[in-house]
Design an enzyme around this catalytic site. Sequence first.
Site, PDB file in Angstrom:
ATOM      1  N   ARG A 160       0.836  -1.228   0.000  1.00 37.13           N
ATOM      2  CA  ARG A 160       0.000   0.000   0.000  1.00 37.13           C
ATOM      3  C   ARG A 160       0.860   1.263   0.000  1.00 37.13           C
ATOM      4  O   ARG A 160       0.538   2.261   0.638  1.00 37.13           O
ATOM      5  CB  ARG A 160      -0.953   0.025   1.207  1.00 37.13           C
ATOM      6  CG  ARG A 160      -1.841  -1.161   1.331  1.00 37.13           C
ATOM      7  CD  ARG A 160      -2.817  -1.351   0.161  1.00 37.13           C
ATOM      8  NE  ARG A 160      -3.504  -2.608   0.315  1.00 37.13           N
ATOM      9  CZ  ARG A 160      -3.123  -3.741  -0.311  1.00 37.13           C
ATOM     10  NH1 ARG A 160      -2.100  -3.766  -1.157  1.00 37.13           N
ATOM     11  NH2 ARG A 160      -3.783  -4.850  -0.098  1.00 37.13           N
ATOM     12  N   SER A 209     -10.005   0.734   3.667  1.00 39.84           N
ATOM     13  CA  SER A 209      -9.313   0.392   4.910  1.00 39.84           C
ATOM     14  C   SER A 209      -8.752   1.655   5.541  1.00 39.84           C
ATOM     15  O   SER A 209      -8.073   2.434   4.885  1.00 39.84           O
ATOM     16  CB  SER A 209      -8.162  -0.567   4.631  1.00 39.84           C
ATOM     17  OG  SER A 209      -8.678  -1.783   4.172  1.00 39.84           O
ATOM     18  N   GLU A 280      -3.847   4.044   6.348  1.00 34.24           N
ATOM     19  CA  GLU A 280      -3.696   3.760   4.913  1.00 34.24           C
ATOM     20  C   GLU A 280      -4.319   4.893   4.107  1.00 34.24           C
ATOM     21  O   GLU A 280      -3.797   5.277   3.063  1.00 34.24           O
ATOM     22  CB  GLU A 280      -4.402   2.426   4.594  1.00 34.24           C
ATOM     23  CG  GLU A 280      -4.322   2.040   3.127  1.00 34.24           C
ATOM     24  CD  GLU A 280      -4.843   0.631   2.865  1.00 34.24           C
ATOM     25  OE1 GLU A 280      -4.600  -0.289   3.674  1.00 34.24           O
ATOM     26  OE2 GLU A 280      -5.512   0.450   1.832  1.00 34.24           O
TER      27      GLU A 280
HETATM   28  C1  LIG Z   1     -15.549  -0.084  -0.173  1.00 37.20           C
HETATM   29  C2  LIG Z   1     -14.069   0.064  -0.428  1.00 37.20           C
HETATM   30  C3  LIG Z   1     -13.295  -1.075  -0.579  1.00 37.20           C
HETATM   31  C4  LIG Z   1     -11.915  -0.951  -0.807  1.00 37.20           C
HETATM   32  N1  LIG Z   1     -11.165  -2.097  -0.931  1.00 37.20           N
HETATM   33  C5  LIG Z   1      -9.851  -1.992  -1.160  1.00 37.20           C
HETATM   34  C6  LIG Z   1      -9.040  -3.163  -1.301  1.00 37.20           C
HETATM   35  O1  LIG Z   1      -9.510  -4.289  -1.268  1.00 37.20           O
HETATM   36  N2  LIG Z   1      -7.715  -3.006  -1.509  1.00 37.20           N
HETATM   37  C7  LIG Z   1      -7.132  -1.773  -1.584  1.00 37.20           C
HETATM   38  O2  LIG Z   1      -5.914  -1.697  -1.798  1.00 37.20           O
HETATM   39  N3  LIG Z   1      -7.874  -0.656  -1.450  1.00 37.20           N
HETATM   40  C8  LIG Z   1      -9.203  -0.721  -1.247  1.00 37.20           C
HETATM   41  N4  LIG Z   1      -9.948   0.416  -1.111  1.00 37.20           N
HETATM   42  C9  LIG Z   1      -9.293   1.724  -1.135  1.00 37.20           C
HETATM   43  C10 LIG Z   1      -9.229   2.365  -2.517  1.00 37.20           C
HETATM   44  O3  LIG Z   1     -10.294   1.923  -3.337  1.00 37.20           O
HETATM   45  C11 LIG Z   1      -7.900   2.079  -3.235  1.00 37.20           C
HETATM   46  O4  LIG Z   1      -6.795   2.588  -2.514  1.00 37.20           O
HETATM   47  C12 LIG Z   1      -7.895   2.691  -4.629  1.00 37.20           C
HETATM   48  O5  LIG Z   1      -6.774   2.239  -5.344  1.00 37.20           O
HETATM   49  C13 LIG Z   1      -7.874   4.218  -4.595  1.00 37.20           C
HETATM   50  O6  LIG Z   1      -8.068   4.650  -5.921  1.00 37.20           O
HETATM   51  P1  LIG Z   1      -8.692   6.060  -6.262  1.00 37.20           P
HETATM   52  O7  LIG Z   1      -8.531   6.230  -7.712  1.00 37.20           O
HETATM   53  O8  LIG Z   1     -10.073   6.197  -5.722  1.00 37.20           O
HETATM   54  O9  LIG Z   1      -7.700   7.021  -5.496  1.00 37.20           O
HETATM   55  P2  LIG Z   1      -8.071   8.236  -4.533  1.00 37.20           P
HETATM   56  O10 LIG Z   1      -8.731   7.710  -3.314  1.00 37.20           O
HETATM   57  O11 LIG Z   1      -8.774   9.293  -5.327  1.00 37.20           O
HETATM   58  O12 LIG Z   1      -6.610   8.738  -4.154  1.00 37.20           O
HETATM   59  C14 LIG Z   1      -5.753   7.939  -3.354  1.00 37.20           C
HETATM   60  C15 LIG Z   1      -4.324   8.487  -3.510  1.00 37.20           C
HETATM   61  O13 LIG Z   1      -3.916   8.293  -4.866  1.00 37.20           O
HETATM   62  C16 LIG Z   1      -3.563   9.540  -5.459  1.00 37.20           C
HETATM   63  N5  LIG Z   1      -3.966   9.488  -6.863  1.00 37.20           N
HETATM   64  C17 LIG Z   1      -5.183   9.175  -7.379  1.00 37.20           C
HETATM   65  N6  LIG Z   1      -5.130   9.213  -8.729  1.00 37.20           N
HETATM   66  C18 LIG Z   1      -3.866   9.558  -9.065  1.00 37.20           C
HETATM   67  C19 LIG Z   1      -3.184   9.764 -10.300  1.00 37.20           C
HETATM   68  N7  LIG Z   1      -3.796   9.611 -11.486  1.00 37.20           N
HETATM   69  N8  LIG Z   1      -1.895  10.139 -10.257  1.00 37.20           N
HETATM   70  C20 LIG Z   1      -1.240  10.281  -9.081  1.00 37.20           C
HETATM   71  N9  LIG Z   1      -1.827  10.106  -7.869  1.00 37.20           N
HETATM   72  C21 LIG Z   1      -3.125   9.740  -7.872  1.00 37.20           C
HETATM   73  C22 LIG Z   1      -4.334  10.588  -4.660  1.00 37.20           C
HETATM   74  O14 LIG Z   1      -3.728  11.863  -4.744  1.00 37.20           O
HETATM   75  C23 LIG Z   1      -4.247   9.991  -3.257  1.00 37.20           C
HETATM   76  O15 LIG Z   1      -2.973  10.255  -2.673  1.00 37.20           O
HETATM   77  C24 LIG Z   1     -11.327   0.324  -0.893  1.00 37.20           C
HETATM   78  C25 LIG Z   1     -12.119   1.468  -0.756  1.00 37.20           C
HETATM   79  C26 LIG Z   1     -13.482   1.342  -0.531  1.00 37.20           C
HETATM   80  C27 LIG Z   1     -14.298   2.604  -0.389  1.00 37.20           C
END
Ligand SMILES: Cc1cc2nc3c(=O)[nH]c(=O)nc-3n(C[C@H](O)[C@H](O)[C@H](O)COP(=O)(O)OP(=O)(O)OC[C@H]3O[C@@H](n4cnc5c(N)ncnc54)[C@H](O)[C@@H]3O)c2cc1C
Length: 290
Positions: A160, A209, A280
């Site tokens: 992570r 998480s 996280e």
């Molecule tokens: C119901 C639920 C279940 C989940 N299950 C999991 C799981 O099983 N495993 C897991 O690892 N995570 C899980 N997550 C957390 C989350 O979905 C992941 O971390 C996911 O990868 C975040 O992606 P995002 O595009 O929404 O990023 P965001 O939440 O929008 O951003 C997260 C970070 O990434 C950065 N970021 C986003 N896009 C970019 C980009 N294009 N370039 C550079 N930086 C960027 C942001 O600035 C921030 O620092 C879960 C979340 C929820 C709500």
Amino acid sequence: MNVQDGMPLARLTTMGTGGPAAAFAKPTTLAELGRALAWAAERDLPVTTVGLGSNLLGADEGVEELVLKLAGELASVRADGETLVAGGGATNAVCLHHARAAGLGGFEFACAIPGTAGGGVRMNAGAYGSDWSEILVRARVVSAEGDAWLTPAELGLSYRHSELRPGEVVAEVEYRLVPRPPDEIKRAVADLVARRKATQPTNKRTFGSVFKNPDHELGAGRMLEACGLKGHAIGGAMISPMHANFIENAGGATTADALALMAEARRRAREQFGVELEHEVRLLGAISVT
Ligand SMILES: Cc1cc2nc3c(=O)[nH]c(=O)nc-3n(C[C@H](O)[C@H](O)[C@H](O)COP(=O)(O)OP(=O)(O)OC[C@H]3O[C@@H](n4cnc5c(N)ncnc54)[C@H](O)[C@@H]3O)c2cc1C
């Protein structure tokens, strides 16, 4: 490309909390992304890119930053042989759909991760024993300083974690997948989604998480459950009664409510287990977890 003032972070995060961003833009091409980054650099404004905001808590006071959300070409997906090419803003659901249609397996683990390609790289997201570092061939990282394709090793992907710095935008990724019949992929995804629904609050507003799993026989969820925190609420934020490593927006929650719950959870884990839980979730703005 328009730059808007005052976009509420609450509209950009799955938790639905957070105040306004000083500036917000949705670049749809690499050229527009370059112009947005130059615009921010001229004004000395920090830049944060959001995906689906599914692992993000934004300050209630808002942020003095340019917040970017990638769209158009920067969120498109295509299969090229056994490689899936996706814009940084492409959602995991759309990537999985294209992979299945092309008969490419290996991305099924991400079916219950509600994020984007860029967010997956930034977080080295993972589930069911796989993570981004295993499928990512390379990611195109763009910043005000330049544009480079980086491998998982160069991105420093570990549990992570990545070494991406503020202002660095994952604009495009290439995933190396393997041939697998679409029906098999469909069945595998249905099975993983059912497992997820049985153990996690998938139909609530959460940010995934809250804490990383500590180096301990108990994961963060089981540890916080043992601390008696399931259902514990502060303001509108509540530790999920289903899984203690999730915080739900039970109605009218603020980011401050969630942070207060996180501080309480950390205090109890420290007192009861001698463990310092590390969050996280990514924090956006002048906020921290005590
Ligand atoms: C119901 C639920 C279940 C989940 N299950 C999991 C799981 O099983 N495993 C897991 O690892 N995570 C899980 N997550 C957390 C989350 O979905 C992941 O971390 C996911 O990868 C975040 O992606 P995002 O595009 O929404 O990023 P965001 O939440 O929008 O951003 C997260 C970070 O990434 C950065 N970021 C986003 N896009 C970019 C980009 N294009 N370039 C550079 N930086 C960027 C942001 O600035 C921030 O620092 C879960 C979340 C929820 C709500």
